[in-house]
Scaffold this active site. Structure first.
Site, PDB file in Angstrom:
ATOM      1  N   ASP A   1       0.906  -1.080   0.227  1.00 39.44           N
ATOM      2  CA  ASP A   1       0.023  -0.092   0.045  1.00 39.44           C
ATOM      3  C   ASP A   1       0.801   1.252   0.040  1.00 39.44           C
ATOM      4  O   ASP A   1       2.271   1.289   0.027  1.00 39.44           O
ATOM      5  CB  ASP A   1      -1.055   0.166   1.042  1.00 39.44           C
ATOM      6  CG  ASP A   1      -1.059  -0.608   2.248  1.00 39.44           C
ATOM      7  OD1 ASP A   1      -1.722  -1.806   2.337  1.00 39.44           O
ATOM      8  OD2 ASP A   1      -0.229  -0.250   3.186  1.00 39.44           O
TER       9      ASP A   1
ATOM     10  N   LYS B   1      -5.232   2.423  -0.714  1.00 37.19           N
ATOM     11  CA  LYS B   1      -5.545   2.852   0.580  1.00 37.19           C
ATOM     12  C   LYS B   1      -5.256   4.281   1.036  1.00 37.19           C
ATOM     13  O   LYS B   1      -5.362   4.515   2.328  1.00 37.19           O
ATOM     14  CB  LYS B   1      -4.650   1.723   1.718  1.00 37.19           C
ATOM     15  CG  LYS B   1      -5.151   0.305   1.680  1.00 37.19           C
ATOM     16  CD  LYS B   1      -6.690   0.071   2.398  1.00 37.19           C
ATOM     17  CE  LYS B   1      -6.934  -1.056   2.448  1.00 37.19           C
ATOM     18  NZ  LYS B   1      -6.156  -2.039   3.164  1.00 37.19           N
TER      19      LYS B   1
ATOM     20  N   MET C   1      -4.205   8.608  11.877  1.00 39.07           N
ATOM     21  CA  MET C   1      -5.312   9.113  10.902  1.00 39.07           C
ATOM     22  C   MET C   1      -6.008  10.332  11.163  1.00 39.07           C
ATOM     23  O   MET C   1      -7.317  10.357  11.202  1.00 39.07           O
ATOM     24  CB  MET C   1      -6.343   8.032  10.496  1.00 39.07           C
ATOM     25  CG  MET C   1      -5.617   6.670   9.536  1.00 39.07           C
ATOM     26  SD  MET C   1      -6.524   5.243   9.458  1.00 39.07           S
ATOM     27  CE  MET C   1      -6.168   4.403  10.843  1.00 39.07           C
TER      28      MET C   1
HETATM   29  N1  SAH Z   1      -0.363  -0.052  10.204  1.00 40.95           N
HETATM   30  C1  SAH Z   1       0.192   1.093  10.327  1.00 40.95           C
HETATM   31  C2  SAH Z   1      -0.995   2.222  10.328  1.00 40.95           C
HETATM   32  C3  SAH Z   1      -1.949   2.366   9.129  1.00 40.95           C
HETATM   33  S1  SAH Z   1      -3.180   3.689   9.595  1.00 40.95           S
HETATM   34  C4  SAH Z   1       1.160   1.335  11.599  1.00 40.95           C
HETATM   35  O1  SAH Z   1       1.197   0.488  12.414  1.00 40.95           O
HETATM   36  O2  SAH Z   1       1.980   2.433  11.658  1.00 40.95           O
HETATM   37  C5  SAH Z   1      -2.216   4.901   8.671  1.00 40.95           C
HETATM   38  C6  SAH Z   1      -1.935   5.951   9.606  1.00 40.95           C
HETATM   39  O3  SAH Z   1      -0.767   5.658  10.506  1.00 40.95           O
HETATM   40  C7  SAH Z   1      -1.517   7.380   9.071  1.00 40.95           C
HETATM   41  O4  SAH Z   1      -2.629   8.115   8.704  1.00 40.95           O
HETATM   42  C8  SAH Z   1      -0.504   8.040  10.165  1.00 40.95           C
HETATM   43  O5  SAH Z   1      -1.601   8.572  11.162  1.00 40.95           O
HETATM   44  C9  SAH Z   1      -0.059   6.882  10.831  1.00 40.95           C
HETATM   45  N2  SAH Z   1       1.406   6.846  10.163  1.00 40.95           N
HETATM   46  C10 SAH Z   1       1.953   5.776   9.361  1.00 40.95           C
HETATM   47  N3  SAH Z   1       3.249   6.007   8.963  1.00 40.95           N
HETATM   48  C11 SAH Z   1       3.647   7.254   9.440  1.00 40.95           C
HETATM   49  C12 SAH Z   1       4.639   8.108   9.470  1.00 40.95           C
HETATM   50  N4  SAH Z   1       5.874   7.784   8.874  1.00 40.95           N
HETATM   51  N5  SAH Z   1       4.701   9.322  10.078  1.00 40.95           N
HETATM   52  C13 SAH Z   1       3.487   9.875  10.614  1.00 40.95           C
HETATM   53  N6  SAH Z   1       2.369   9.110  10.792  1.00 40.95           N
HETATM   54  C14 SAH Z   1       2.249   7.716  10.187  1.00 40.95           C
END
Ligand code: SAH
Length: 264
Positions: A50, A72, A185
């Protein structure tokens, strides 16, 4: 006709069918991959990924692997979840080594659970490889120790995804002192989030931060309070993905930051 002894038959059945590896890609810095994740993405026949998977992580993918983008992004799902689940089953049934690569950790707001439920129901072999979730990766790189014991005894991860323009969250449970709240998010609902936390008892001056593209060269951290953060975030014109951290641990950012961040 030659008959195949049962144990050999079983072995053929398991080696002839493929496997789906649900792999956490971490928050962006490719060196935050686990060794197992790095090995699997270098070996995959097919990679289903994704948009959160960073370009430097994608650069480690087997160059011969077929790459399928599953989307996504907010409002742009390249493949609806049911079609994606069916795709994983069908690729595995063709005997392929399939890596389903997800940003962060597959079981943290990643719908990984739904995908493996389908795999299990279809008798497809799978493994789950955890990744560093945004909360822990971003907090480390932003100098915000999530449970520093002078400030917090608990840390809660929630999704700030808006449904019908509001967040359906347990506000009294979130608006507590000595607790850190990490919101995934949440950018689009930031103003609503801060309002609700204040309405449920936290002071206007309660520390809060939002971090853009944490662990990546484009990381930026904006700190403020529940009262000031929404405006500061708008003025900073942050780019997704962003993570919100609320709690007194945010006060440590100034003292503990160790990354030289991008100016904008
Ligand atoms: N499975 C992922 C989360 C998916 S939901 C995990 O464990 O991190 C997607 C959300 O994750 C984004 O909207 C943001 O809020 C957060 N996110 C993911 N990577 C990020 C990053 N490098 N910096 C800031 N927020 C991040």
């Amino acid at each position: 006709m030659m008959t195949i002894p049962h144990e050999i038959e079983t072995r053929i059945a398991t080696t002839a069918t493929g496997c789906v590896y649900l792999v956490g890609a971490g928050p962006g810095d490719p060196e935050l991959l686990t060794l197992k994740a790095a090995r699997l993405i270098a070996q995959a026949d097919v990679l289903v990924y994704d948009h959160l998977v960073s370009a430097p992580v994608m650069a480690l993918v087997n160059p011969k692997a077929e790459r399928i983008y599953a989307g996504k992004e907010r409002g742009n799902h390249a493949l609806p979840q049911t079609q994606l689940n069916d795709l994983l089953v069908s690729l595995a049934n063709q005997g392929k080594c399939v890596v389903r690569l997800k940003g962060g950790d597959p079981y943290t707001f990643g719908r990984g659970g739904e995908e493996v439920q389908t795999l299990r129901a279809s008798h497809v072999r799978f493994e789950v490889i955890p990744g560093i979730t945004a909360a822990t990766g971003v907090a480390a790189y932003a100098g915000i120790p999530l449970t520093h014991r002078d400030y917090a005894q608990a840390c809660i991860f929630v999704t700030g995804h808006l449904k019908d323009g509001t967040m359906n969250l347990d506000w009294p449970g979130l608006a507590r002192r000595r607790q850190t709240v990490v919101i995934y998010m949440g950018l689009h609902g930031l103003a609503h989030l801060c309002e609700q936390l204040i309405a449920h008892g936290l002071p206007h001056s309660w520390p809060a931060a939002i971090v853009q593209q944490g662990t990546q060269p484009t990381q930026r951290t904006v700190t403020g309070t529940l009262a000031s953060l929404p405006e500061l975030a708008t003025a900073a014109r942050l780019r997704a993905p962003t993570l919100i951290i609320v709690g007194e641990v945010v006060l440590l950012h100034e003292q503990l930051q160790w990354i030289v961040e991008a100016a904008d």
